[in-house]
Write a protein that holds these residues in place. Sequence first.
Motif, PDB file in Angstrom:
ATOM      1  N   ALA A  64      86.286  11.811  -4.326  1.00 48.96           N
ATOM      2  CA  ALA A  64      86.994  13.397  -4.709  1.00 48.96           C
ATOM      3  C   ALA A  64      88.564  13.217  -4.045  1.00 48.96           C
ATOM      4  N   TYR A  65      89.508  13.900  -4.649  1.00 49.80           N
ATOM      5  CA  TYR A  65      90.812  14.219  -4.610  1.00 49.80           C
ATOM      6  C   TYR A  65      91.137  15.334  -5.176  1.00 49.80           C
ATOM      7  N   GLU A  66      92.391  15.788  -4.895  1.00 46.68           N
ATOM      8  CA  GLU A  66      92.958  16.917  -5.474  1.00 46.68           C
ATOM      9  C   GLU A  66      93.938  16.600  -6.490  1.00 46.68           C
ATOM     10  N   PRO A  67      93.105  17.173  -7.829  1.00 46.59           N
ATOM     11  CA  PRO A  67      93.957  16.739  -8.963  1.00 46.59           C
ATOM     12  C   PRO A  67      95.354  17.200  -9.037  1.00 46.59           C
ATOM     13  N   ALA A  68      95.861  18.178  -8.362  1.00 39.17           N
ATOM     14  CA  ALA A  68      97.130  18.264  -8.000  1.00 39.17           C
ATOM     15  C   ALA A  68      98.070  17.124  -7.482  1.00 39.17           C
ATOM     16  N   LEU A  69      97.311  16.120  -7.048  1.00 41.81           N
ATOM     17  CA  LEU A  69      97.968  15.066  -6.657  1.00 41.81           C
ATOM     18  C   LEU A  69      98.528  14.368  -7.840  1.00 41.81           C
ATOM     19  N   LEU A  70      97.546  14.018  -8.823  1.00 43.49           N
ATOM     20  CA  LEU A  70      97.996  13.308  -9.939  1.00 43.49           C
ATOM     21  C   LEU A  70      98.970  14.187 -10.737  1.00 43.49           C
ATOM     22  N   ASP A  71      98.864  15.726 -10.828  1.00 46.55           N
ATOM     23  CA  ASP A  71      99.638  16.392 -11.752  1.00 46.55           C
ATOM     24  C   ASP A  71     101.098  16.368 -11.097  1.00 46.55           C
ATOM     25  N   GLY A  72     101.395  16.320  -9.800  1.00 42.09           N
ATOM     26  CA  GLY A  72     102.598  16.311  -9.253  1.00 42.09           C
ATOM     27  C   GLY A  72     103.399  14.746  -9.339  1.00 42.09           C
ATOM     28  N   ALA A  73     102.463  13.613  -9.469  1.00 44.41           N
ATOM     29  CA  ALA A  73     102.999  12.539  -9.743  1.00 44.41           C
ATOM     30  C   ALA A  73     103.545  12.603 -11.411  1.00 44.41           C
TER      31      ALA A  73
ATOM     32  N   PRO B 236      88.562   5.705   0.152  1.00 39.89           N
ATOM     33  CA  PRO B 236      89.171   6.182   1.616  1.00 39.89           C
ATOM     34  C   PRO B 236      88.091   7.195   2.143  1.00 39.89           C
ATOM     35  N   SER B 237      88.396   6.789   3.387  1.00 43.18           N
ATOM     36  CA  SER B 237      87.177   7.531   4.361  1.00 43.18           C
ATOM     37  C   SER B 237      87.861   8.844   4.805  1.00 43.18           C
ATOM     38  N   GLY B 238      89.279   9.296   4.475  1.00 44.72           N
ATOM     39  CA  GLY B 238      89.747  10.616   4.881  1.00 44.72           C
ATOM     40  C   GLY B 238      90.256  10.932   3.551  1.00 44.72           C
ATOM     41  N   PRO B 239      91.042  12.159   3.551  1.00 48.13           N
ATOM     42  CA  PRO B 239      91.936  12.673   2.612  1.00 48.13           C
ATOM     43  C   PRO B 239      92.537  11.703   1.938  1.00 48.13           C
TER      44      PRO B 239
ATOM     45  N   SER C 215      95.556  10.144  -0.714  1.00 50.25           N
ATOM     46  CA  SER C 215      96.977  10.616  -0.330  1.00 50.25           C
ATOM     47  C   SER C 215      97.737   9.870  -1.653  1.00 50.25           C
ATOM     48  N   ARG C 216      99.124  10.300  -1.591  1.00 52.94           N
ATOM     49  CA  ARG C 216      99.896   9.662  -2.884  1.00 52.94           C
ATOM     50  C   ARG C 216      99.781   7.973  -2.671  1.00 52.94           C
ATOM     51  N   ARG C 217      99.584   7.407  -1.483  1.00 49.70           N
ATOM     52  CA  ARG C 217      99.597   5.962  -1.134  1.00 49.70           C
ATOM     53  C   ARG C 217      98.336   5.554  -1.954  1.00 49.70           C
ATOM     54  N   HIS C 218      97.141   6.098  -1.757  1.00 51.11           N
ATOM     55  CA  HIS C 218      96.032   5.883  -2.411  1.00 51.11           C
ATOM     56  C   HIS C 218      95.988   5.802  -3.741  1.00 51.11           C
ATOM     57  N   LEU C 219      96.658   6.731  -4.544  1.00 49.50           N
ATOM     58  CA  LEU C 219      97.007   7.024  -5.818  1.00 49.50           C
ATOM     59  C   LEU C 219      97.802   5.813  -6.165  1.00 49.50           C
ATOM     60  N   LYS C 220      98.994   5.330  -5.779  1.00 51.84           N
ATOM     61  CA  LYS C 220      99.796   4.288  -5.955  1.00 51.84           C
ATOM     62  C   LYS C 220      98.991   3.159  -5.996  1.00 51.84           C
ATOM     63  N   ARG C 221      98.010   2.867  -5.169  1.00 55.25           N
ATOM     64  CA  ARG C 221      97.162   1.746  -4.961  1.00 55.25           C
ATOM     65  C   ARG C 221      96.370   1.510  -6.359  1.00 55.25           C
ATOM     66  N   VAL C 222      95.514   2.883  -6.679  1.00 54.65           N
ATOM     67  CA  VAL C 222      94.929   2.708  -7.970  1.00 54.65           C
ATOM     68  C   VAL C 222      95.697   2.387  -9.243  1.00 54.65           C
ATOM     69  N   LEU C 223      97.094   2.945  -9.381  1.00 57.61           N
ATOM     70  CA  LEU C 223      98.084   2.710 -10.531  1.00 57.61           C
ATOM     71  C   LEU C 223      98.364   1.219 -10.428  1.00 57.61           C
TER      72      LEU C 223
ATOM     73  N   GLU D  45      80.565  18.569  -6.825  1.00 60.95           N
ATOM     74  CA  GLU D  45      81.647  19.217  -5.879  1.00 60.95           C
ATOM     75  C   GLU D  45      82.910  19.109  -6.047  1.00 60.95           C
ATOM     76  N   TRP D  46      83.434  18.004  -6.344  1.00 65.29           N
ATOM     77  CA  TRP D  46      84.833  17.636  -6.869  1.00 65.29           C
ATOM     78  C   TRP D  46      85.426  18.565  -7.867  1.00 65.29           C
ATOM     79  N   LEU D  47      84.441  18.829  -8.864  1.00 61.42           N
ATOM     80  CA  LEU D  47      84.884  19.855 -10.047  1.00 61.42           C
ATOM     81  C   LEU D  47      84.758  21.181  -9.613  1.00 61.42           C
ATOM     82  N   GLY D  48      84.592  21.610  -8.376  1.00 54.95           N
ATOM     83  CA  GLY D  48      84.199  23.020  -7.915  1.00 54.95           C
ATOM     84  C   GLY D  48      83.132  23.568  -8.484  1.00 54.95           C
ATOM     85  N   LEU D  49      82.221  22.792  -9.046  1.00 55.83           N
ATOM     86  CA  LEU D  49      80.645  23.297  -9.311  1.00 55.83           C
ATOM     87  C   LEU D  49      79.810  23.374  -8.228  1.00 55.83           C
ATOM     88  N   SER D  50      78.822  24.313  -8.323  1.00 51.35           N
ATOM     89  CA  SER D  50      77.971  24.782  -7.368  1.00 51.35           C
ATOM     90  C   SER D  50      76.637  23.649  -7.210  1.00 51.35           C
ATOM     91  N   GLY D  51      76.276  22.838  -8.530  1.00 51.16           N
ATOM     92  CA  GLY D  51      75.141  21.847  -8.503  1.00 51.16           C
ATOM     93  C   GLY D  51      75.228  21.244  -9.804  1.00 51.16           C
TER      94      GLY D  51
END
Length: 404
Positions: A65-74, A24-27, A29-37, A380-386
């Motif tokens: 990169a995505y918000e892990p909360a997206l998968l947690d919620g699903a 995805p070029s942007g954030p 979404s749940r739609r992208h997650l469904k595509r992977v599934l 960066e996705w994991l919130g690490l500085s480098g």
Amino acid sequence: MQTISVTTARKTFLAAQGFADPRPSGPVSRRHLKRVLSRVQLLQLDSVNVAVRAHYMPVFSRLGAYEPALLDGAAWSHSARQPRLLVETWAHEASLLPVEDWPLIRSGAKRDGWWKHYGPLIEKSPGLVEEILSVVKELGPIGAGGIEREVAADAQRRGPGSWWERSEVKRVCEYLFGIGQLTTGTRRSFERLYDLTERVVPPEILARSMSAEEGARGLIERSARALGVATETDLRDYYRLGPAPARQAVSELVESGVLEPVAVHGWKATAYRHLEARTPRAVTGRALLCPFDPLIWERARTERLFGFRYRIEIYVPEPKRVYGYYVFPFLLDGSLAARVDLKSDRAAGVLRVQGAFAEEGADVARVLPELAAELRHMAEWLGLSGVAVGHRGDLAPALKKLVR
């Protein structure tokens, strides 16, 4: 029977797994997650957390990169606006799979796993089964420790002769999870909180009954979607089905035109291609793959398709490890070109590359900048500085300079 090359089979597999789809070029979404599934069909769970939990990584590998909360919620929450998409059960191993696939798993097509060995305990302690289900019904979602405390408290109230061992309580919980009477209601810091399946899986899905033969056909068809081109053994392994129901399902799916037999050059066994499988001209892009990614979890298949010999060395004594403790293969333009031993060092705030190794014949000049970029993206996705690169492996010296 058509004969295809290993290269064609490999590209078909990569497309089936979602690696021919653009990130995805942007954030995300749940739609992208469904595509992977819809590509991978399920996500394997594992307790190892050296770099990142296993179920999060395949989504990152395909979407970035995505918000892990997206998968947690699903997986572990439900609302009218956003119904639960996934349920936890034993599929390949302990896995998250689409809620609507629950009837397939419970059809009888899938052979019992390790929990069948707890049968004698269940026969000896039927009262314990009833008590655990009662505790979960009253207090769930609840962890195994909470169930143990409630059962122990009840035993104390009843007096001598009614005591259960803590290990027995835990094993019965695992047994009930294995047979589908309990599932995971939610997770707390990755601790499984058990709940009654009827409170997690919608009633209209629980009410769907099917024969073992129907279940096997459904599971093999999903395996074929996820694998693109695969042998009968590959197809059966995806959900860990027994040989007899898998062979019958493959035969019936061939007869109905869902699967087409093909010969893959150099493979001894007949392969089967899903009628909707596509073979792109080329597969481009990069991804780091955790050891439990469905692209590589069947090691013999990985070697057949990619010429990549891969073993998890977690249980190998450190002096005898070849590549490292938790090694991620690096996929670049359709080939497994390198491997890196990764660890998230949260105290130091860095993603540690404890070893970095090029595959024989890899274009190192191309691999290095792509690998460095993907490692920075993962950090960066994991919130690490480098990224901090150690000294092991032929790629380490040059990679260290690139990630500074």
